[in-house]
Design an enzyme around this catalytic site. Structure first.
Site, PDB file in Angstrom:
ATOM      1  N   GLU A 148     -15.750   7.328   6.087  1.00  0.00           N
ATOM      2  CA  GLU A 148     -14.911   6.610   7.053  1.00  0.00           C
ATOM      3  C   GLU A 148     -14.812   7.453   8.311  1.00  0.00           C
ATOM      4  OE1 GLU A 148     -10.776   6.044   5.905  1.00  0.00           O
ATOM      5  OE2 GLU A 148     -10.714   7.935   4.826  1.00  0.00           O
TER       6      GLU A 148
ATOM      7  N   ARG B 280       0.834  -1.203   0.000  1.00  0.00           N
ATOM      8  CA  ARG B 280       0.000   0.000   0.000  1.00  0.00           C
ATOM      9  C   ARG B 280       0.869   1.254   0.000  1.00  0.00           C
ATOM     10  NH1 ARG B 280      -4.371   0.856   4.715  1.00  0.00           N
ATOM     11  NH2 ARG B 280      -2.504   1.287   5.927  1.00  0.00           N
TER      12      ARG B 280
ATOM     13  N   LYS C 200      -2.313   7.209   1.270  1.00  0.00           N
ATOM     14  CA  LYS C 200      -1.973   7.482   2.671  1.00  0.00           C
ATOM     15  C   LYS C 200      -0.796   8.461   2.665  1.00  0.00           C
ATOM     16  CE  LYS C 200      -1.603   4.946   7.037  1.00  0.00           C
ATOM     17  NZ  LYS C 200      -2.673   5.636   7.750  1.00  0.00           N
TER      18      LYS C 200
HETATM   19  N1  PMP Z   1      -8.759   5.468   7.388  1.00  0.00           N
HETATM   20  C1  PMP Z   1      -7.780   6.360   7.662  1.00  0.00           C
HETATM   21  C2  PMP Z   1      -7.994   7.791   7.291  1.00  0.00           C
HETATM   22  C3  PMP Z   1      -6.604   5.947   8.298  1.00  0.00           C
HETATM   23  O1  PMP Z   1      -5.643   6.832   8.554  1.00  0.00           O
HETATM   24  C4  PMP Z   1      -6.444   4.593   8.645  1.00  0.00           C
HETATM   25  C5  PMP Z   1      -5.170   4.116   9.276  1.00  0.00           C
HETATM   26  N2  PMP Z   1      -4.981   4.609  10.569  1.00  0.00           N
HETATM   27  C6  PMP Z   1      -7.492   3.702   8.378  1.00  0.00           C
HETATM   28  C7  PMP Z   1      -8.623   4.178   7.726  1.00  0.00           C
HETATM   29  C8  PMP Z   1      -7.405   2.251   8.744  1.00  0.00           C
HETATM   30  O2  PMP Z   1      -6.482   1.575   7.917  1.00  0.00           O
HETATM   31  P1  PMP Z   1      -5.625   0.343   8.432  1.00  0.00           P
HETATM   32  O3  PMP Z   1      -6.586  -0.675   8.870  1.00  0.00           O
HETATM   33  O4  PMP Z   1      -4.836  -0.094   7.252  1.00  0.00           O
HETATM   34  O5  PMP Z   1      -4.783   0.845   9.543  1.00  0.00           O
END
Ligand code: PMP
Length: 290
Positions: free
Chosen positions: A182, A50, A149
């Protein structure tokens, strides 16, 4: 603590990058947050992949291969003798001048920090979390895709400021069109009639690795997941709701905007998935100490 900085492990005090780094000046860079459980780095390859997709999307060429970064990450965890913790990998655009132009930045900086993690208090997992919806909309994918990200987290931080002012630890962010996207640092799921529902990534959400793990664990239990757009109405009237993220893991949500979700306690499917998740993280992952 030893920090990986461009190929070397250096003491924390010496782990410094230039103030001319465009990561600092403009938020120009990408990052990952990864968990270490039981001496294993959870979903390490998925996180590195990722990270490389995020880098590709912002036309940032990492100075090392995915395999090399996997090795460097393992080495950093080992050097710090951690069996449980959290890893932060950052690749920034590197040092440039005061203009925006990334072409002036000749070498990206690569940083790996392995540390302990501060999570929510145990009560939150036991009793569930109360959250709100904030007015800050999630970045539009047409402008800056939340699939990336990037070091530019101001959108999420503005939402977090609203959550702080309302005295809640997390908050729902809507898309520009008003659909649930989200949370500020987590993905969101609702449960309706024993089916999981989560927003599709094209609405503007990070392709969460915990999100994907939960979908797979649910499938193993014969619980189906549907990716579809939904509004706050579906959240308020859901049987259950929970958030997922590397740091947060799976957090039950029991109240949204003053509305009780389901019975107002963590739901059965949420609890089942939390249990499966805790079991799974102990076994999955790249072993650090072989
Ligand atoms: N959404 C956002 C905006 C995030 O920064 C994160 C990670 N902290 C997530 C969702 C969750 O992703 P992951 O399960 O890969 O940590």
């Amino acid at each position: 603590m030893l920090v990986y900085l461009n190929g070397k492990l250096v003491p924390k005090e010496e782990a410094k990058v230039s103030v001319f780094d465009h990561g600092f000046l403009y938020g120009d860079g990408v990052f990952e947050g990864i968990r270490i459980y039981n001496g294993r780095i959870f979903k390490l390859r998925e996180h590195i992949e990722r990270l490389f997709y995020s880098a590709l999307a912002i036309a940032l060429e990492p100075p090392l291969t995915q395999d090399e970064l996997v090795e460097a990450t393992i080495e950093t965890v080992r050097a710090n003798n951690l069996r449980d913790g959290y890893i932060r990998i950052v690749i920034s655009r590197g040092e440039g001048d005061l203009g925006l132009d990334p072409q002036k930045c000749k070498s990206p900086n690569v940083v790996i920090i392995a540390d302990k993690i501060a999570i929510y208090p145990p009560e939150v997992y036991h009793n569930g979390m109360k959250i709100i919806t904030v007015s800050t909309r999630r970045n539009s994918p047409q402008a800056l895709n939340p699939n990336i990200k990037s070091l530019n987290y101001l959108n999420n931080i503005l939402a977090k400021i609203e959550a702080n002012r309302a005295n809640v630890p997390e908050a729902i962010m809507l898309s520009i069109d008003g659909y649930v996207a989200e949370a500020t640092g987590d993905n969101i799921f609702i449960v309706k009639n024993r089916r999981l529902i989560t927003p599709p990534l094209y609405l503007g959400a990070l392709p969460g690795i915990t999100r994907q793990t939960v979908i797979e664990l649910a499938e193993k239990r014969g619980i189906q997941t549907e990716e579809k757009t939904f509004t706050l109405y579906e959240v308020y009237t859901a049987d259950e709701c929970f958030l997922t993220g590397t740091a947060a893991e799976i957090v039950p949500v029991v109240e949204v905007d003053g509305r009780k979700i389901g019975k107002g306690i963590p739901g059965d499917i949420t609890l089942l998935l939390m249990e499966d998740f805790h079991q799974y993280v102990k076994e999955e992952g790249v072993e650090v100490y072989k």
